[in-house]
Design a protein around this motif. Structure first.
Motif, PDB file in Angstrom:
ATOM      1  N   HIS A 191       0.814  -1.220   0.000  1.00 48.47           N
ATOM      2  CA  HIS A 191       0.000   0.000   0.000  1.00 48.47           C
ATOM      3  C   HIS A 191       0.850   1.274   0.000  1.00 48.47           C
ATOM      4  O   HIS A 191       0.384   2.319  -0.471  1.00 48.47           O
ATOM      5  CB  HIS A 191      -0.913   0.045   1.240  1.00 48.47           C
ATOM      6  CG  HIS A 191      -1.784  -1.149   1.417  1.00 48.47           C
ATOM      7  ND1 HIS A 191      -2.705  -1.554   0.476  1.00 48.47           N
ATOM      8  CD2 HIS A 191      -1.875  -2.037   2.443  1.00 48.47           C
ATOM      9  CE1 HIS A 191      -3.330  -2.631   0.918  1.00 48.47           C
ATOM     10  NE2 HIS A 191      -2.838  -2.942   2.114  1.00 48.47           N
ATOM     11  N   GLY A 201       3.923   2.172  -1.226  1.00 51.38           N
ATOM     12  CA  GLY A 201       4.760   2.642  -2.321  1.00 51.38           C
ATOM     13  C   GLY A 201       6.228   2.797  -1.981  1.00 51.38           C
ATOM     14  O   GLY A 201       6.918   3.655  -2.532  1.00 51.38           O
ATOM     15  N   ASN A 259       9.075   5.702  -2.836  1.00 50.43           N
ATOM     16  CA  ASN A 259       9.373   6.777  -1.864  1.00 50.43           C
ATOM     17  C   ASN A 259      10.425   6.382  -0.829  1.00 50.43           C
ATOM     18  O   ASN A 259      10.883   7.229  -0.065  1.00 50.43           O
ATOM     19  CB  ASN A 259       8.090   7.232  -1.164  1.00 50.43           C
ATOM     20  CG  ASN A 259       7.420   6.127  -0.365  1.00 50.43           C
ATOM     21  OD1 ASN A 259       8.027   5.461   0.459  1.00 50.43           O
ATOM     22  ND2 ASN A 259       6.106   5.921  -0.598  1.00 50.43           N
ATOM     23  N   SER A 295       6.088  11.096   1.408  1.00 52.95           N
ATOM     24  CA  SER A 295       5.427  11.676   0.244  1.00 52.95           C
ATOM     25  C   SER A 295       3.922  11.784   0.512  1.00 52.95           C
ATOM     26  O   SER A 295       3.386  11.141   1.420  1.00 52.95           O
ATOM     27  CB  SER A 295       5.666  10.815  -0.994  1.00 52.95           C
ATOM     28  OG  SER A 295       5.012   9.563  -0.855  1.00 52.95           O
ATOM     29  N   ALA A 305       1.475  10.616  -1.246  1.00 54.10           N
ATOM     30  CA  ALA A 305       0.821   9.323  -1.451  1.00 54.10           C
ATOM     31  C   ALA A 305       1.094   8.376  -0.283  1.00 54.10           C
ATOM     32  O   ALA A 305       0.209   7.611   0.141  1.00 54.10           O
ATOM     33  CB  ALA A 305       1.295   8.705  -2.761  1.00 54.10           C
ATOM     34  N   HIS A 306       2.294   8.413   0.246  1.00 55.66           N
ATOM     35  CA  HIS A 306       2.637   7.570   1.388  1.00 55.66           C
ATOM     36  C   HIS A 306       1.793   7.950   2.603  1.00 55.66           C
ATOM     37  O   HIS A 306       1.218   7.095   3.285  1.00 55.66           O
ATOM     38  CB  HIS A 306       4.135   7.722   1.691  1.00 55.66           C
ATOM     39  CG  HIS A 306       4.641   6.794   2.744  1.00 55.66           C
ATOM     40  ND1 HIS A 306       5.966   6.801   3.146  1.00 55.66           N
ATOM     41  CD2 HIS A 306       4.041   5.834   3.497  1.00 55.66           C
ATOM     42  CE1 HIS A 306       6.143   5.889   4.076  1.00 55.66           C
ATOM     43  NE2 HIS A 306       4.996   5.290   4.318  1.00 55.66           N
ATOM     44  N   ALA A 353      -1.054   9.482   2.621  1.00 53.26           N
ATOM     45  CA  ALA A 353      -2.455   9.130   2.372  1.00 53.26           C
ATOM     46  C   ALA A 353      -2.687   7.641   2.612  1.00 53.26           C
ATOM     47  O   ALA A 353      -3.727   7.240   3.139  1.00 53.26           O
ATOM     48  CB  ALA A 353      -2.834   9.513   0.941  1.00 53.26           C
ATOM     49  N   ALA A 354      -1.715   6.807   2.246  1.00 49.37           N
ATOM     50  CA  ALA A 354      -1.852   5.369   2.477  1.00 49.37           C
ATOM     51  C   ALA A 354      -1.838   5.043   3.965  1.00 49.37           C
ATOM     52  O   ALA A 354      -2.573   4.159   4.421  1.00 49.37           O
ATOM     53  CB  ALA A 354      -0.730   4.626   1.755  1.00 49.37           C
TER      54      ALA A 354
END
Length: 224
Positions: A178, A180, A184, A189, A191-192, A194-195
């Motif tokens: 999940h 990434g 990263n 990051s 996205a990180h 958010a995960a």
């Protein structure tokens, strides 16, 4: 931008002062929110060959160039090692103490490979000696800002540590896809983060570095 090539000027000056071994020391992963913090240590001795062509601070190199240089560094140096401190150790002791733990483990590995660490001079990147408090009988330690840029032994340590840690993060990405991490490398990051907000932290996260999401559902942030 002019790229500064690291040299052995500082190391040769330390040899001239009587150091039988100089150990370049640098860390990677200090600002990440997941994964180990790793410290590379690279021992060199007087009379050795010139450092590998193209050697730079790891932050100035592409991943492919780092992968190319890491085995060349291992052939060039008298010995190289990487010490790690786990995410739970960062949470329990704080990042500075965890850096010390990782470096001590790296120096122990050098000792076990035959390097006389006690007689060495350690060349530490930065302006703060975070290493001495972690050692029972510390060797001579010199701190130097931008040593990873200017000093070949420290640049070499940074390359080996970065390649080592990146490989760990890619392997862990297969277990926790999940987040990434293959991209990263555990840094925070968007996205990180958010995960983490969506799935919660993994066992490889430094949980004390994560702020809980706001009641409105805002993304997690990091403390650095």
């Amino acid at each position: 931008m002019t790229v500064v090539e690291p040299t052995l000027e500082v190391e040769h000056a330390l040899f001239a002062e009587g150091a039988p071994v100089v150990i370049g020391c640098d860390e990677v992963g200090r600002g990440a929110i997941a994964g180990v913090v790793a410290v590379g240590v690279c021992a060199i001795v007087p009379g050795g060959e010139a450092p590998p062509a193209g050697l730079r601070d790891s932050k100035l190199l592409s991943p492919a160039k780092r992968e190319h240089l890491a085995p060349l560094v291992r052939e060039w140096a008298a010995a190289v090692a990487v010490g790690e401190a786990e995410p739970g150790e960062v949470d329990a002791h704080g990042i500075v103490a965890a850096l010390g733990l990782a470096a001590r483990r790296g120096l122990i590995a050098l000792h076990e490979s035959g390097i006389d660490v006690g007689a060495s001079t350690v060349l530490l990147d930065g302006s703060h000696d975070w290493l001495t408090p972690a050692l029972r009988t510390p060797p001579s330690i010199r701190v130097r800002p931008k040593a990873d840029r200017d000093c070949a032994s420290v640049a070499a340590a940074s390359v080996v540590a970065k390649v080592h840690r990146d490989a760990l993060m890619v392997a862990d990405a297969g277990l926790w896809p999940h987040f990434g991490w293959e991209g990263n490398k555990g840094y925070g990051s968007a996205a990180h983060l958010a995960a983490v907000a969506a799935h919660g932290p993994s066992p490889r996260h430094r949980v004390t570095w994560l702020r809980l999401p706001a009641a409105t559902g805002g993304a997690r942030d990091v403390t650095v």
